[in-house]
Enzyme design. Structure first.
Site, PDB file in Angstrom:
ATOM      1  CD  GLU A 112      -4.360 -13.737  31.706  1.00 17.30           C
ATOM      2  OE1 GLU A 112      -3.987 -14.137  30.584  1.00 17.30           O
ATOM      3  OE2 GLU A 112      -3.858 -12.759  32.272  1.00 17.30           O
TER       4      GLU A 112
ATOM      5  CG  HIS B 113      -8.577  -6.928  32.712  1.00 15.90           C
ATOM      6  ND1 HIS B 113      -8.219  -6.504  33.976  1.00 15.90           N
ATOM      7  CD2 HIS B 113      -7.885  -8.063  32.487  1.00 15.90           C
ATOM      8  CE1 HIS B 113      -7.360  -7.351  34.506  1.00 15.90           C
ATOM      9  NE2 HIS B 113      -7.135  -8.320  33.609  1.00 15.90           N
TER      10      HIS B 113
END
Length: 195
Positions: free
Chosen positions: A92, A12
Site C-alpha cells: 500500500e 484485501h
C-alpha cells in the site's frame, strides 16, 4: 501488460481499521471476520470463473492483510494456500505521519495536511510518506512487466493507481475511485469490469 493479458486485481479483505476509517498505509493490520468472508467470496467467484485458474500467476503484497486474503482465497479455490509469491512493489501507499490516525480527526490534528491533500490529492505527500504520484511511479513498472494472466492481492491505493495507469485516467480522479473489498477488478486490453 501485454495485449490479451488479464489482471484480476483484488483489494484485501476488511480490517478493523478499515471499518473505523483509520489510515493503515503500510501498518500491518490483520483482517477481521468480515474481511475473511470477503476473501473466501472472491475465491469462490474466481474458482467458478476460471477453470484453468491454477495456471495463473498469483502475487500478493507482503502486508499480512493481503497475505491472509491470498491464502484464504486460494484455499477456497482448492489450491495450495502457500503456493504464490509476494512482491513488496505492490504494498500500500505509505501514509507517513497519518498512519494510525482516524480520518475524521485529521481536520483538527493536521489541518495543513488536510488542506494540502484537498488542493492536490494526487501529488500531496504526507510527512515521511508517499503521494499517489509516488505510488504510480512504483506500480506502473510492475504493471508493464505483467506477461501472463495474474491474480494480485493488494490495496486500495494500488487499485486506484493501477486503473489510472491501465485505463489512462485523469490523475485528478484517482483518489475518488471506488475500492470495494468484496469484488474483483478485471483489467484487460484497456478496459475494466467488476465481478
Amino acid at each position: 501488460m501485454k495485449p490479451g493479458v488479464t489482471l484480476y486485481l483484488i483489494r484485501h479483505g476488511e480490517t478493523d481499521w478499515n471499518r473505523a476509517q483509520r489510515y493503515q498505509g503500510q501498518r500491518d493490520i490483520p483482517l477481521n471476520d468480515t474481511g475473511r468472508a470477503q476473501a473466501r467470496r472472491n475465491g469462490a467467484v474466481l474458482k467458478g470463473l476460471l477453470p484453468q485458474i491454477a495456471a495463473l500467476d498469483f502475487v500478493s503484497s507482503p502486508l499480512s492483510r493481503a497475505v491472509e486474503t491470498m491464502e484464504l482465497l486460494r484455499a477456497e479455490m482448492g489450491l495450495d494456500p502457500k503456493a504464490y509469491r509476494r512482491d513488496p512493489q505492490i504494498r500500500e501507499v505509505h501514509y507517513g505521519h497519518w498512519e494510525g490516525h482516524l480520518a475524521s480527526a485529521l481536520v483538527e490534528t493536521d489541518p495543513e495536511g488536510v488542506a494540502g491533500k484537498a488542493s492536490d490529492p494526487f501529488g500531496w505527500r504526507p510527512n515521511n510518506g508517499e503521494s499517489y504520484a509516488d505510488l504510480m511511479d512504483r506500480i506502473a513498472p510492475w504493471i508493464s512487466a505483467i506477461e501472463r494472466d495474474t491474480v494480485a492481492i493488494t490495496h486500495g491505493g494500488v487499485s486506484r493507481v493501477a486503473r489510472c495507469a491501465v485505463l489512462n485516467l485523469d490523475t485528478r480522479t484517482v483518489p475518488t475511485l471506488e475500492v470495494p473489498q468484496d469484488k474483483i477488478l478485471v483489467l484487460r486490453d484497456g478496459a475494466m469490469r467488476w465481478i
